[in-house]
Design an enzyme around this catalytic site. Sequence first.
Site, PDB file in Angstrom:
ATOM      1  N   LYS A 138       0.754  -1.079  -0.077  1.00 10.81           N
ATOM      2  CA  LYS A 138      -0.052   0.046  -0.026  1.00 10.81           C
ATOM      3  C   LYS A 138       0.818   1.450  -0.029  1.00 10.81           C
ATOM      4  CE  LYS A 138      -1.249   1.309   3.849  1.00 10.81           C
ATOM      5  NZ  LYS A 138      -1.735   1.368   5.074  1.00 10.81           N
ATOM      6  N   THR A 139       2.031   1.597   1.061  1.00 10.19           N
ATOM      7  CA  THR A 139       2.683   2.653   0.916  1.00 10.19           C
ATOM      8  C   THR A 139       3.301   2.658  -0.452  1.00 10.19           C
ATOM      9  OG1 THR A 139       3.051   1.954   3.440  1.00 10.19           O
ATOM     10  CG2 THR A 139       4.490   3.581   2.321  1.00 10.19           C
ATOM     11  N   ASP A 188      -4.332   8.022   4.506  1.00 11.00           N
ATOM     12  CA  ASP A 188      -3.794   6.659   4.987  1.00 11.00           C
ATOM     13  C   ASP A 188      -4.646   6.057   6.289  1.00 11.00           C
ATOM     14  OD1 ASP A 188      -2.162   4.724   4.380  1.00 11.00           O
ATOM     15  OD2 ASP A 188      -0.696   5.401   5.912  1.00 11.00           O
ATOM     16  N   GLU A 189      -4.776   4.933   6.250  1.00 13.82           N
ATOM     17  CA  GLU A 189      -5.397   4.117   7.179  1.00 13.82           C
ATOM     18  C   GLU A 189      -7.065   4.935   7.511  1.00 13.82           C
ATOM     19  OE1 GLU A 189      -4.188   1.726   8.230  1.00 13.82           O
ATOM     20  OE2 GLU A 189      -2.181   2.195   8.643  1.00 13.82           O
ATOM     21  N   GLN A 231      -8.212  -3.806   9.521  1.00 16.31           N
ATOM     22  CA  GLN A 231      -7.238  -3.156  10.541  1.00 16.31           C
ATOM     23  C   GLN A 231      -7.732  -2.049  11.231  1.00 16.31           C
ATOM     24  OE1 GLN A 231      -2.991  -3.530   9.084  1.00 16.31           O
ATOM     25  NE2 GLN A 231      -4.071  -4.019   7.186  1.00 16.31           N
ATOM     26  N   ARG A 280       1.872  -8.864  11.274  1.00 12.33           N
ATOM     27  CA  ARG A 280       3.184  -8.121  11.073  1.00 12.33           C
ATOM     28  C   ARG A 280       4.174  -9.014  10.621  1.00 12.33           C
ATOM     29  NH1 ARG A 280       1.467  -4.139   9.829  1.00 12.33           N
ATOM     30  NH2 ARG A 280      -0.531  -5.427   9.495  1.00 12.33           N
TER      31      ARG A 280
END
Length: 803
Positions: A46-47, A229-230, A260, A610
């Site tokens: 995503k980033t 973002d998020e 998330q 993670r």
Amino acid sequence: MARQALPPFDERSNNPWCDGLNAQQTEAVLHRDGPLLVVAGPGSGKTRVVTYRIAQLLSAGVRPSQILALTFTNKAADEMKRRVATLVPEAAVTIGTFHRFCVLLLRRYARLVGLTETFSIFDADDTLQLCREILKQNPKYSLSTTPSELLHRISHVKSKGILASEFSSRHADQGDFVLEALYPEYQQNLLRCNAADFDDLLLHVATILRSSPDLRRDLDSRYRYIMVDEYQDTNVVQYAIVRALSVDHPNLAATGDPDQSIYGWRGADIRNILEFEKDYPSAKVVRLEQNYRSTPNILKVADGLIAHNRFRKPKLLFTETSAGAPVSLTVFQDHFAEADGVSERIIQTLHAGASAREFAILYRASHQSRILEQSLRRRGIPYQIVRGTSFFQRKEVKDVLAYLQLIQNERHDLCFLRILNIPRRGLGHVAQRRLQNFAEQQVLSLLAASGDTELHRQLSKPAAKSMARMHDWIRNLQSTPSQGVGPLVRRIVEESGYLDQLRGSNVPEEVERAENLEELIGDAVEFDLQHPDGGLDGFLERIALINDVDAWDPTSERVTLMTLHAAKGLEFPRVFVVGIEHDLLPHRRSQDDEMQLEEERRLLFVGITRAEQELYLSFARQRMQNGSMRTTIASQFLLEIPRESVLCHDASVSVGPADRESFEEELWDGHDEICLDHDGDGDEECAEDDSALDTYVPIVRPAPPRDTEPPRTKIEPAARLDPPSLSGPDRAIQEAELRLGSTVVHPDYGPGKLIRITGQPPRRSVTVQFALAGSAQTFIWELSPLRPSRAANVAEPPDPRRG
DNA sequence: CTGAGGGCTGTTTTT
DNA sequence: CAGCCCTCAG
């Protein structure tokens, strides 16, 4: 405004920004104008997509100043900055957290909300202190609430976007008298101190955007391309801000993952992402589902767990990497043994050639770090901890910062109170009370009042002299031309006599404090060097808005310890998630509410995802709670992960060797039907649905069958514990009244409509859309103060004179 | 006015 | 168990 067509295929493959990207990533990167939603699973790049898109926009001629990228944490912002800088060096794109961006705007437009440009930012300590003061001055409420509860509730209301002025009128008749009286008072106090709390930073900006159409239009046009973002973690205030900035130029790109979403407790509203397409009907939606981070085993565990969330749209997660090691699940005797087990495992792996930076230990609550730390330290394993109390939270450091804040903003009364007698100058309770009374009567700031000769006359001779001296000294500091923050800090520490007082002490603790003050001077000097134009404002702002996660150094050769929340957005080759126990994960306070329970599950999902190569899950049979060892219960989440992907170890001593191999059975035996439950009605939930996100929620399925047989095993899975049964005469009434669309009344939130009902009678979860608050809340019906209402029309608040 | 000590309470996650 | 608040003696 013509919408740009997608470039032809060969142009795509020639585009340097699309190298090595998959089809969906490419689609997102090449998207230029119009709203875009990227639904990105964990580890899906995503980033990379966001940063490449920024680079792509820049190379297509968009000016850097027209691009705004908003994140939640400084860590994420820094990472994005770093990666954009690698792609397009020196591009002056605005990348920052919501809070920082809002401070930027608010410094300029502070007057519009009754502040000045030098306003202070109250941190958690300050706001708690303020709540204490308020309760002290309103004794009649001090029995019905505590400072921290008051603070929490005010913050909650603010994160829903409700202003103090609105609150009183909306809720005047709804019975929440405490908040009705104290929220406005709290707000007035902030204003009097020329201060904003964290919520205000957002709320004020939202207010300004709403009440100043011209300004809104200017900013909308200034920030042509906005990325958030998020997005699943935005609350309604953040939503309002983003929305206001993308009306005329709706080039809003949101990225996020509903699975998330872990900040519901902070007011994050998952509907923002779910209803993106409704807000922006022309939105393009791109899904990133290929995982480049974790092994299939880890992914299977994550997927199996999250599949148990009922309010969710299933999502395909896949990877092409090779299977990797099975996920390890270990039970330890107690939390000490758990910490030692983790440490030992790390030692072994280090001996086998791993490096310490590859490890992360994740836990639910920050206090869990202590035992882990001790264990690591005993073995000499280097670690870094992302913890709640930082250097800047130390008492002596905060004392000196209080001087700085007072110099920056002389109306900061809390700071004045804090330092009134630090270092000791013989000004105690009596002097303080007289000062406060005098300031109150004369409507002065405490600093101004402290210099008033009229007040001095009311004080004892030594006190008056001392106070006058202090006042004059601070005025002098204020008016001295700035030579930088470093020299100023040094002057304060030295001229006040604070440093001498600490140095002269024979208490070792105080000597250490003196050293911390030296360190603070050093920090300020360094700040001056790095930010020649930073000034006092910049120095204080950095401290107010930066937390310890930012001090985390991913390149350092150390094991990382942090909470599950702090871990979001990061990745590590080897991850431990410890303390997976009932009451801890899920946390005790999240268990009565199905929505909160699902959030806990997402939290574990975040932790699991993670991990790149190795994942170690563990829990302890016993754990210290409130000073005594208590037997724990395995988390229900452990039953929900696919058995075939994990390898179980029993490292506890309470079970004899003969039983060791049965630990797996102990956990799972008799629960397959729970684990497998969701496979039964698979076709509906797994149905392809490429268009609307609104089908993400809710998929209401029948509750898993509840076992009536008593468990045979020693470890009591929480999922099987019977909920408290409802008794009393209400029951029949409640069952009869519970229908979708029927009206209920909550003592605090007023009337609302039932928009969702799940679960079974002893523990039904209902979601209520409140008419007055405008928000929806989920409750366990049987435990909530909700009552059925006869009123047919919820749009009208009930008339208290009739009720 | 200061400091020590006793009692009470609360107890997640964070910008 | 820890941190905070209040009280009380010096």
